[in-house]
Design a protein around this motif. Structure first.
Motif, PDB file in Angstrom:
ATOM      1  N   ARG A  99      16.701 -14.023  17.864  1.00 44.62           N
ATOM      2  CA  ARG A  99      15.437 -14.758  18.012  1.00 44.62           C
ATOM      3  C   ARG A  99      14.833 -14.530  19.390  1.00 44.62           C
ATOM      4  O   ARG A  99      13.615 -14.342  19.532  1.00 44.62           O
ATOM      5  N   ILE A 100      15.673 -14.553  20.428  1.00 44.95           N
ATOM      6  CA  ILE A 100      15.188 -14.285  21.786  1.00 44.95           C
ATOM      7  C   ILE A 100      14.557 -12.905  21.854  1.00 44.95           C
ATOM      8  O   ILE A 100      13.450 -12.720  22.389  1.00 44.95           O
ATOM      9  N   ALA A 101      15.269 -11.912  21.326  1.00 40.35           N
ATOM     10  CA  ALA A 101      14.777 -10.536  21.406  1.00 40.35           C
ATOM     11  C   ALA A 101      13.419 -10.384  20.736  1.00 40.35           C
ATOM     12  O   ALA A 101      12.480  -9.824  21.317  1.00 40.35           O
ATOM     13  N   VAL A 102      13.294 -10.879  19.509  1.00 45.75           N
ATOM     14  CA  VAL A 102      12.042 -10.691  18.771  1.00 45.75           C
ATOM     15  C   VAL A 102      10.907 -11.465  19.429  1.00 45.75           C
ATOM     16  O   VAL A 102       9.778 -10.967  19.541  1.00 45.75           O
ATOM     17  N   MET A 103      11.181 -12.665  19.897  1.00 46.67           N
ATOM     18  CA  MET A 103      10.129 -13.433  20.569  1.00 46.67           C
ATOM     19  C   MET A 103       9.690 -12.739  21.850  1.00 46.67           C
ATOM     20  O   MET A 103       8.492 -12.684  22.166  1.00 46.67           O
ATOM     21  N   ALA A 104      10.633 -12.178  22.599  1.00 44.88           N
ATOM     22  CA  ALA A 104      10.279 -11.486  23.842  1.00 44.88           C
ATOM     23  C   ALA A 104       9.467 -10.229  23.566  1.00 44.88           C
ATOM     24  O   ALA A 104       8.570  -9.866  24.342  1.00 44.88           O
ATOM     25  N   LEU A 105       9.750  -9.570  22.452  1.00 44.43           N
ATOM     26  CA  LEU A 105       9.023  -8.339  22.127  1.00 44.43           C
ATOM     27  C   LEU A 105       7.553  -8.589  21.834  1.00 44.43           C
ATOM     28  O   LEU A 105       6.744  -7.659  21.885  1.00 44.43           O
ATOM     29  N   ARG A 106       7.202  -9.826  21.546  1.00 42.04           N
ATOM     30  CA  ARG A 106       5.791 -10.158  21.322  1.00 42.04           C
ATOM     31  C   ARG A 106       4.954  -9.849  22.559  1.00 42.04           C
ATOM     32  O   ARG A 106       3.736  -9.635  22.456  1.00 42.04           O
ATOM     33  N   SER A 107       5.605  -9.781  23.725  1.00 43.33           N
ATOM     34  CA  SER A 107       4.880  -9.449  24.958  1.00 43.33           C
ATOM     35  C   SER A 107       4.499  -7.977  25.017  1.00 43.33           C
ATOM     36  O   SER A 107       3.690  -7.573  25.860  1.00 43.33           O
ATOM     37  N   LEU A 108       5.079  -7.152  24.118  1.00 39.99           N
ATOM     38  CA  LEU A 108       4.811  -5.716  24.136  1.00 39.99           C
ATOM     39  C   LEU A 108       3.854  -5.258  23.046  1.00 39.99           C
ATOM     40  O   LEU A 108       3.438  -4.099  23.036  1.00 39.99           O
ATOM     41  N   GLY A 109       3.535  -6.143  22.099  1.00 36.44           N
ATOM     42  CA  GLY A 109       2.656  -5.735  21.018  1.00 36.44           C
ATOM     43  C   GLY A 109       2.693  -6.708  19.861  1.00 36.44           C
ATOM     44  O   GLY A 109       3.231  -7.810  19.982  1.00 36.44           O
ATOM     45  N   GLU A 110       2.124  -6.290  18.737  1.00 40.78           N
ATOM     46  CA  GLU A 110       1.982  -7.199  17.596  1.00 40.78           C
ATOM     47  C   GLU A 110       2.758  -6.761  16.361  1.00 40.78           C
ATOM     48  O   GLU A 110       2.737  -7.445  15.339  1.00 40.78           O
ATOM     49  N   CYS A 111       3.453  -5.624  16.423  1.00 44.93           N
ATOM     50  CA  CYS A 111       4.160  -5.101  15.261  1.00 44.93           C
ATOM     51  C   CYS A 111       5.576  -4.724  15.657  1.00 44.93           C
ATOM     52  O   CYS A 111       5.806  -4.146  16.732  1.00 44.93           O
ATOM     53  N   LEU A 112       6.531  -5.048  14.795  1.00 46.44           N
ATOM     54  CA  LEU A 112       7.921  -4.659  15.009  1.00 46.44           C
ATOM     55  C   LEU A 112       8.345  -3.748  13.872  1.00 46.44           C
ATOM     56  O   LEU A 112       8.300  -4.133  12.700  1.00 46.44           O
ATOM     57  N   VAL A 113       8.734  -2.530  14.206  1.00 46.49           N
ATOM     58  CA  VAL A 113       9.314  -1.630  13.216  1.00 46.49           C
ATOM     59  C   VAL A 113      10.788  -2.004  13.095  1.00 46.49           C
ATOM     60  O   VAL A 113      11.542  -1.912  14.065  1.00 46.49           O
ATOM     61  N   VAL A 114      11.183  -2.449  11.922  1.00 50.69           N
ATOM     62  CA  VAL A 114      12.481  -3.108  11.798  1.00 50.69           C
ATOM     63  C   VAL A 114      13.201  -2.674  10.522  1.00 50.69           C
ATOM     64  O   VAL A 114      12.588  -2.522   9.466  1.00 50.69           O
ATOM     65  N   GLN A 115      14.490  -2.451  10.652  1.00 50.55           N
ATOM     66  CA  GLN A 115      15.332  -2.138   9.501  1.00 50.55           C
ATOM     67  C   GLN A 115      15.301  -3.302   8.520  1.00 50.55           C
ATOM     68  O   GLN A 115      15.479  -4.451   8.897  1.00 50.55           O
ATOM     69  N   ARG A 116      15.085  -3.019   7.229  1.00 58.63           N
ATOM     70  CA  ARG A 116      14.916  -4.097   6.250  1.00 58.63           C
ATOM     71  C   ARG A 116      16.191  -4.924   6.071  1.00 58.63           C
ATOM     72  O   ARG A 116      16.113  -6.097   5.708  1.00 58.63           O
ATOM     73  N   SER A 117      17.356  -4.348   6.325  1.00 60.23           N
ATOM     74  CA  SER A 117      18.610  -5.066   6.108  1.00 60.23           C
ATOM     75  C   SER A 117      19.119  -5.761   7.365  1.00 60.23           C
ATOM     76  O   SER A 117      20.327  -5.926   7.541  1.00 60.23           O
ATOM     77  N   VAL A 118      18.210  -6.194   8.231  1.00 62.58           N
ATOM     78  CA  VAL A 118      18.613  -6.951   9.417  1.00 62.58           C
ATOM     79  C   VAL A 118      19.034  -8.365   9.014  1.00 62.58           C
ATOM     80  O   VAL A 118      18.799  -8.821   7.902  1.00 62.58           O
ATOM     81  N   HIS A 119      19.650  -9.044   9.951  1.00 59.39           N
ATOM     82  CA  HIS A 119      20.100 -10.417   9.737  1.00 59.39           C
ATOM     83  C   HIS A 119      18.898 -11.353   9.617  1.00 59.39           C
ATOM     84  O   HIS A 119      17.816 -11.089  10.151  1.00 59.39           O
ATOM     85  N   SER A 120      19.105 -12.459   8.913  1.00 59.17           N
ATOM     86  CA  SER A 120      18.002 -13.397   8.706  1.00 59.17           C
ATOM     87  C   SER A 120      17.468 -13.977  10.005  1.00 59.17           C
ATOM     88  O   SER A 120      16.325 -14.426  10.064  1.00 59.17           O
ATOM     89  N   SER A 121      18.274 -13.971  11.066  1.00 59.53           N
ATOM     90  CA  SER A 121      17.788 -14.491  12.349  1.00 59.53           C
ATOM     91  C   SER A 121      16.686 -13.617  12.932  1.00 59.53           C
ATOM     92  O   SER A 121      15.851 -14.097  13.708  1.00 59.53           O
ATOM     93  N   VAL A 122      16.664 -12.323  12.581  1.00 59.61           N
ATOM     94  CA  VAL A 122      15.546 -11.471  12.990  1.00 59.61           C
ATOM     95  C   VAL A 122      14.277 -11.919  12.273  1.00 59.61           C
ATOM     96  O   VAL A 122      13.188 -11.951  12.861  1.00 59.61           O
ATOM     97  N   VAL A 123      14.429 -12.293  11.018  1.00 55.31           N
ATOM     98  CA  VAL A 123      13.287 -12.838  10.270  1.00 55.31           C
ATOM     99  C   VAL A 123      12.826 -14.148  10.911  1.00 55.31           C
ATOM    100  O   VAL A 123      11.628 -14.407  11.027  1.00 55.31           O
TER     101      VAL A 123
END
Length: 505
Positions: A99-123
């Motif tokens: 959750r920290i990682a994805v929230m912090a990445l919002r500072s770099l842009g608006e789209c995350l290219v992400v593996q579909r089988s990631v953990h639900s915490s990425v969602v």
């Protein structure tokens, strides 16, 4: 950040915490049990008196405070051990790190290219950040119904199709021990001008023995989430977040610190923090113990192969281009090859043999050997082969197929907060899910908020729920008879109003 004068054999935070607990304090602060084993006899009997004394609040002089405090030293030692520029200790698991990682990445842009089988915490991070997701589909073993990793070519293609991407996010190793080519994935991400985030929850032990794969930081990853309690051996719910010393570190570090402060409890557990310090020391100095664990895991695999009833899933990894290695501390077993579904095998191992395994799917179970542990090999192998044959050996047509994800019509955040309703599962087909549901394995979502619910998904979830030991995480009822969907009028309205934001299935 480095402190070469302090050896990896030290445990500054754990030692300071232990020393503090030995003092005869009159505790008029929190926690309310005040380390009093007489007044809180039931709690002391449950945890042990020593644990009561070690359970102290944060921000203690001599333990937590100061640039050269024992806690600061422990963090520097962890960063050094994993090869990070900076490390954060987490007390809400690797889920918090994602959750920290994805929230912090919002500072770099608006789209995350992400593996579909990631953990639900990425969602969860997508919901919290509002990032739009462009999914990269992993390689899938259709015979066993399990997902593996992604190739660098597939990642590069997805990044080229999404030039506004803030970052790329992948998971390796998988639940089944499949290891992706992190070096190539990092090169693909960096060629597109974005950082690579690796959910290395299952690989906290990587890099600490010559027979183990190198860790993601050593292979060029920029941000790595480590579920240290899994195979590393720290207490449940403790984890680490590592920032690599790469080209994105200067920009990411301050926002990561702010998001960490946003998500970390102000009453974080000293017991969890201390266990992270001790685990780092054990991994960094315990090559011999790790060697014993590796030999035990290999002995299990050898005996399974020799008996011939079951198959070792990892033996087929070479067929998949997205897999370059296997975690040797993972023992994935194809149970259907031996005539019993994975969920039933897991349930019978627990209830009839008092043997616990980590993961079950319809086709397999996964046993894990903790880094430094020495399990009873003979007991596990005997229990496994004592399981009854309850289905024809092999993988017959009755096995439910792993469903292909439905179309993504809304972002995860839009769907999560949209008006929703609970409807019978058969009526939910064709509607947009408002929930994250995961039946394979625990943690990897089969459907996300914003995705269309398909008939195949409903059949898969209900089949899993009906199997002994089967479970669907996030379901509103155990049998998955009802599903929560976005109100159709709202879904149509959002799809129209948000048409300028491209979405990928």
């Amino acid at each position: 950040m480095r402190n070469p004068a302090l050896p990896q054999s030290s445990a500054p935070y754990a030692d300071a915490l232990t020393a503090h607990a030995r003092e005869p304090w009159l505790r008029l602060n929190v926690p309310g049990h005040a380390a009093d084993p007489e007044a809180f006899a039931d709690l002391a009997a449950f945890t042990g008196e020593d644990q009561l004394r070690l359970d102290v609040p944060p921000l203690l002089d001599g333990v937590d405070l100061g640039a050269d405090s024992p806690r600061a030293k422990a963090l520097r030692l962890a960063a050094e051990a994993w090869g990070a520029r900076r490390t954060w200790f987490l007390t809400n698991g690797a889920s918090q790190g994602n959750r920290i990682a994805v929230m912090a990445l919002r500072s770099l842009g608006e789209c995350l290219v992400v593996q579909r089988s990631v953990h639900s915490s990425v969602v969860d991070g997508l919901v919290l950040s509002g990032l739009r997701a462009a999914f990269v589909q992993p390689g899938v073993d259709r015979t066993l119904g399990i997902a593996h990793g992604v190739t660098a070519q597939d990642l590069a293609t997805a990044l080229a199709e999404n030039p506004d991407a803030a970052a790329a996010c992948v998971v390796t190793p998988s639940y089944f021990g499949a290891v992706a080519d992190v070096r190539a994935l990092a090169d693909a991400a960096h060629a597109a001008g974005v950082p690579l985030v690796v959910d290395e929850a299952w690989g906290a032990h990587f890099g600490f023995h010559p027979e183990l794969p190198r860790n993601a930081l050593a292979l060029g990853a920029d941000l790595v989430i480590s579920s240290t309690h899994k195979l590393g051996g720290s207490l449940t719910q403790s984890a680490m977040l590592h920032l690599g010393d790469g080209p994105f570190a200067d920009r990411l570090e301050p926002v990561l610190e702010r998001v960490f402060q946003l998500t970390q409890s102000t009453s974080e557990s000293a017991l969890l923090l201390g266990s992270l310090d001790l685990t780092r020391r054990r991994l960094a100095t315990g090559t011999d113990a790790l060697g014993r664990s590796l030999r035990a895991a290999e002995l299990v695999r050898e005996q399974i192969r020799d008996r011939g009833r079951f198959a070792v899933v990892g033996d087929g990894f070479a067929e998949f281009p997205d897999i370059v290695a296997a975690d040797p501390l993972r023992i994935p077993v194809d149970t259907r090859a031996g005539g019993i579904p994975g969920h039933e095998a897991r349930w019978r191992l627990m209830t009839e043999h008092q043997v616990l395994v980590e993961v079950a799917t319809d086709s397999a179970v996964v046993a894990v050997v903790g880094a430094g542990s020495a399990p009873d090999v003979a007991r596990f192998v005997a229990a496994l082969h004592a399981l009854p044959v309850t289905v024809p050996p092999g993988r017959g047509p009755e096995r439910p197929e792993l469903p292909v994800p439905g179309e993504m019509r809304m972002t995860a955040r839009e769907a999560f907060f949209a008006p929703s309703r609970s409807v019978p599962a058969h009526e939910a087909v064709g509607q947009v899910s408002a929930s994250t549901l995961a039946a394979y394995p625990p943690g990897i979502p089969n459907v996300l908020p914003g995705e269309v619910i398909t008939a195949e998904l409903v059949a898969f979830l209900q089949s899993t729920a009906a199997t002994p030991g089967g479970h669907v995480r996030g379901a509103s009822d155990p049998e998955v008879q009802n599903l929560r969907t976005v109100t159709p009028s709202w879904s149509a309205r959002c799809s129209t109003s948000c048409a300028g934001s491209p979405r990928r299935a």
